[in-house]
Design a protein around this motif. Structure first.
Motif, PDB file in Angstrom:
ATOM      1  N   TRP A   6      -6.384  -2.135 -12.835  1.00 45.06           N
ATOM      2  CA  TRP A   6      -6.850  -3.508 -12.719  1.00 45.06           C
ATOM      3  C   TRP A   6      -8.081  -3.771 -13.542  1.00 45.06           C
ATOM      4  O   TRP A   6      -8.835  -2.874 -13.877  1.00 45.06           O
ATOM      5  CB  TRP A   6      -7.198  -3.831 -11.273  1.00 45.06           C
ATOM      6  CG  TRP A   6      -6.076  -3.711 -10.341  1.00 45.06           C
ATOM      7  CD1 TRP A   6      -4.755  -3.636 -10.620  1.00 45.06           C
ATOM      8  CD2 TRP A   6      -6.194  -3.612  -8.933  1.00 45.06           C
ATOM      9  NE1 TRP A   6      -4.033  -3.513  -9.480  1.00 45.06           N
ATOM     10  CE2 TRP A   6      -4.889  -3.500  -8.424  1.00 45.06           C
ATOM     11  CE3 TRP A   6      -7.261  -3.630  -8.045  1.00 45.06           C
ATOM     12  CZ2 TRP A   6      -4.635  -3.393  -7.086  1.00 45.06           C
ATOM     13  CZ3 TRP A   6      -7.009  -3.532  -6.709  1.00 45.06           C
ATOM     14  CH2 TRP A   6      -5.714  -3.416  -6.241  1.00 45.06           C
ATOM     15  N   ASP A  20      -6.087  -6.851 -14.369  1.00 45.46           N
ATOM     16  CA  ASP A  20      -5.885  -8.131 -13.682  1.00 45.46           C
ATOM     17  C   ASP A  20      -7.219  -8.737 -13.278  1.00 45.46           C
ATOM     18  O   ASP A  20      -7.586  -8.737 -12.118  1.00 45.46           O
ATOM     19  CB  ASP A  20      -5.009  -7.949 -12.436  1.00 45.46           C
ATOM     20  CG  ASP A  20      -3.629  -7.475 -12.791  1.00 45.46           C
ATOM     21  OD1 ASP A  20      -3.121  -7.949 -13.813  1.00 45.46           O
ATOM     22  OD2 ASP A  20      -3.076  -6.641 -12.068  1.00 45.46           O
ATOM     23  N   ASP A  38      -0.963  -7.401   4.031  1.00 50.40           N
ATOM     24  CA  ASP A  38      -0.674  -7.467   2.603  1.00 50.40           C
ATOM     25  C   ASP A  38       0.456  -8.449   2.328  1.00 50.40           C
ATOM     26  O   ASP A  38       0.977  -9.102   3.246  1.00 50.40           O
ATOM     27  CB  ASP A  38      -0.395  -6.078   2.037  1.00 50.40           C
ATOM     28  CG  ASP A  38       0.915  -5.462   2.527  1.00 50.40           C
ATOM     29  OD1 ASP A  38       1.747  -6.176   3.136  1.00 50.40           O
ATOM     30  OD2 ASP A  38       1.114  -4.253   2.304  1.00 50.40           O
ATOM     31  N   ARG A 309      -4.476   3.015  -8.535  1.00 49.99           N
ATOM     32  CA  ARG A 309      -5.128   1.735  -8.261  1.00 49.99           C
ATOM     33  C   ARG A 309      -6.217   1.907  -7.212  1.00 49.99           C
ATOM     34  O   ARG A 309      -5.978   2.493  -6.159  1.00 49.99           O
ATOM     35  CB  ARG A 309      -4.112   0.703  -7.772  1.00 49.99           C
ATOM     36  CG  ARG A 309      -3.147   0.221  -8.822  1.00 49.99           C
ATOM     37  CD  ARG A 309      -2.331  -0.932  -8.278  1.00 49.99           C
ATOM     38  NE  ARG A 309      -1.469  -1.498  -9.293  1.00 49.99           N
ATOM     39  CZ  ARG A 309      -0.785  -2.634  -9.138  1.00 49.99           C
ATOM     40  NH1 ARG A 309      -0.882  -3.305  -8.007  1.00 49.99           N
ATOM     41  NH2 ARG A 309      -0.013  -3.087 -10.100  1.00 49.99           N
ATOM     42  N   GLU A 332      -8.932  -9.083  -0.467  1.00 49.73           N
ATOM     43  CA  GLU A 332      -8.297  -9.048  -1.777  1.00 49.73           C
ATOM     44  C   GLU A 332      -7.596  -7.718  -2.003  1.00 49.73           C
ATOM     45  O   GLU A 332      -6.510  -7.658  -2.586  1.00 49.73           O
ATOM     46  CB  GLU A 332      -9.338  -9.296  -2.872  1.00 49.73           C
ATOM     47  CG  GLU A 332      -8.783  -9.265  -4.291  1.00 49.73           C
ATOM     48  CD  GLU A 332      -7.761 -10.362  -4.568  1.00 49.73           C
ATOM     49  OE1 GLU A 332      -7.060 -10.250  -5.584  1.00 49.73           O
ATOM     50  OE2 GLU A 332      -7.649 -11.315  -3.771  1.00 49.73           O
ATOM     51  N   ARG A 335      -4.285  -7.848  -0.385  1.00 51.14           N
ATOM     52  CA  ARG A 335      -3.326  -8.649  -1.141  1.00 51.14           C
ATOM     53  C   ARG A 335      -2.800  -7.909  -2.370  1.00 51.14           C
ATOM     54  O   ARG A 335      -1.719  -8.223  -2.869  1.00 51.14           O
ATOM     55  CB  ARG A 335      -3.962  -9.982  -1.550  1.00 51.14           C
ATOM     56  CG  ARG A 335      -4.206 -10.919  -0.369  1.00 51.14           C
ATOM     57  CD  ARG A 335      -4.542 -12.322  -0.840  1.00 51.14           C
ATOM     58  NE  ARG A 335      -5.874 -12.437  -1.402  1.00 51.14           N
ATOM     59  CZ  ARG A 335      -6.965 -12.693  -0.690  1.00 51.14           C
ATOM     60  NH1 ARG A 335      -6.895 -12.817   0.632  1.00 51.14           N
ATOM     61  NH2 ARG A 335      -8.135 -12.808  -1.278  1.00 51.14           N
ATOM     62  N   ARG A 336      -3.544  -6.936  -2.850  1.00 50.09           N
ATOM     63  CA  ARG A 336      -3.150  -6.216  -4.058  1.00 50.09           C
ATOM     64  C   ARG A 336      -2.548  -4.840  -3.768  1.00 50.09           C
ATOM     65  O   ARG A 336      -2.267  -4.082  -4.687  1.00 50.09           O
ATOM     66  CB  ARG A 336      -4.348  -6.084  -4.999  1.00 50.09           C
ATOM     67  CG  ARG A 336      -4.722  -7.407  -5.637  1.00 50.09           C
ATOM     68  CD  ARG A 336      -5.960  -7.287  -6.518  1.00 50.09           C
ATOM     69  NE  ARG A 336      -6.213  -8.547  -7.178  1.00 50.09           N
ATOM     70  CZ  ARG A 336      -5.829  -8.837  -8.426  1.00 50.09           C
ATOM     71  NH1 ARG A 336      -5.162  -7.941  -9.119  1.00 50.09           N
ATOM     72  NH2 ARG A 336      -6.101 -10.012  -8.956  1.00 50.09           N
TER      73      ARG A 336
END
Length: 360
Positions: A6, A20, A38, A309, A332, A335-336
């Motif tokens: 990311w 990202d 998530d 990640r 966040e 969510r990822r």
């Protein structure tokens, strides 16, 4: 799903590693979110925390000599930083914590820290993973801190082989610690074995027999390609072969899991005091029910054990972020979280970091 890294995150410009980029304005506001959930509707309630990358052993599959660089002292998260992350996480639904390392018991001040973490409101389960070397002399400290569940790494039942695997002559200390923990009332006591072909795979059935007369949970864990250990993938023993070797001891009866998110396929022998568990992150993913996040020793929030990640929490903490900022970072991260990792039994790649810094 792509496993690309990311790009930076807002507070410091260096929070997400990879491609990202987001800013604080890109994060959708959440009005009283009930929990960390998530995008695949998995409720993330379990945080594994590596409090140090240091260890008093040098296991061949985890932290071999000369292959594992140390993290600088200033780069390790301070206890107060870990506690702050846990408190904010608990408000978002984190209810289960496992403290790992490295070897967590080598870090100075660990027992006072454990007492503080078990006192955090909202936590229902705090356990400890240890190699058992320092266990016997510190069981009272661990128990006084509110810990009752132990995971103990043990990869052989023979002193000379433990010495070869770990680089140290410590089997008798570990076994005495296990026995004393049982006498002291710790339950369950889980013994974790990583079978590796040509190293300790000839002991699979011996470990399984331990469950006949001891109330231990024997866990067989597929070797995971993390860090530069020098172990080739073809030396990995996968769960089905492990199970076949266990069945040479006797028929296995399935044990119904307590939670859908349990990672182990659980069994027991008839009339056995303990049970058997197969943990197979490589041959049969349990990603669809994964409820875990991992906090590394140097402050990275790893979203999947078998993925590179991760999110930097240390930098914003040390730049003075608020609890609300930290809360948004955790949301966040949820969510990822990827749906699954991409490793398969035939994969020969390895992942960055070493297991000793990630926390397993």
């Amino acid at each position: 799903m792509s496993d690309r890294p990311w790009k930076p995150f807002p507070l410091t410009g260096k929070n997400f590693t990879g491609a990202d980029a987001v800013t604080m304005n890109d994060i959708a506001p959440h009005d009283n979110p009930p929990a960390l959930v998530d995008t695949f509707n998995r409720r993330l309630s379990y945080l594994r925390i590596s409090i140090t990358d240091q260890c008093n052993l040098n296991c061949v599959y985890c932290r071999p000599y000369a292959r594992c660089p140390k993290i600088g002292h200033q780069e390790i998260l301070r206890y107060e930083e870990i506690l702050r992350i846990v408190r904010v996480g608990a408000d978002l639904g984190i209810s289960k914590i496992r403290i790992t390392g490295g070897e967590p018991l080598v870090r100075k001040g660990v027992y006072a820290f454990l007492k503080q973490i078990t006192a955090i409101k909202g936590l229902k389960d705090v356990s400890l993973t240890t190699n058992g070397v320092l266990l016997k002399e510190h069981l009272q400290d661990i128990q006084a801190a509110g810990i009752s569940r132990l995971n103990i790494s043990l990869d052989s039942l023979h002193a000379e082989k433990i010495c070869a695997i770990t680089g140290h002559d410590v089997f008798h200390r570990i076994w005495q610690g296990i026995q004393e923990a049982h006498r002291t009332g710790f339950s369950p006591i889980k013994l974790n074995m990583v079978p590796i072909r040509g190293i300790n795979d000839d002991e699979v059935s011996d470990f399984a027999r331990l469950s006949l007369d001891h109330p231990f949970h024997i866990r067989f864990i597929e070797y995971m390609p993390i860090g530069n250990t020098g172990i080739e993938g073809n030396r990995r023993l996968l769960a089905e072969e492990i199970k076949q070797r266990i069945e040479s001891v006797g028929p296995l009866l399935p044990v119904t899991p307590v939670n859908a998110s349990d990672t182990a396929r659980r069994y027991r022998f008839e009339n056995a005091k303990g049970e058997i568990g197969l943990i197979q992150p490589i041959s049969s993913h349990f990603c669809s029910t994964c409820n875990r996040l991992r906090l590394t020793a140097d402050g990275q929030l790893r979203l999947c054990l078998l993925s590179n990640r991760q999110m930097d929490l240390k930098t914003p903490l040390r730049k003075g972020c608020s609890d609300e900022d930290l809360r948004e970072l955790l949301l966040e991260a949820a969510r990822r979280k990827p749906m699954e990792h991409n490793f398969r039994a035939s994969c020969e790649d390895t992942l960055g970091n070493h297991m000793s810094a990630i926390g397993g």
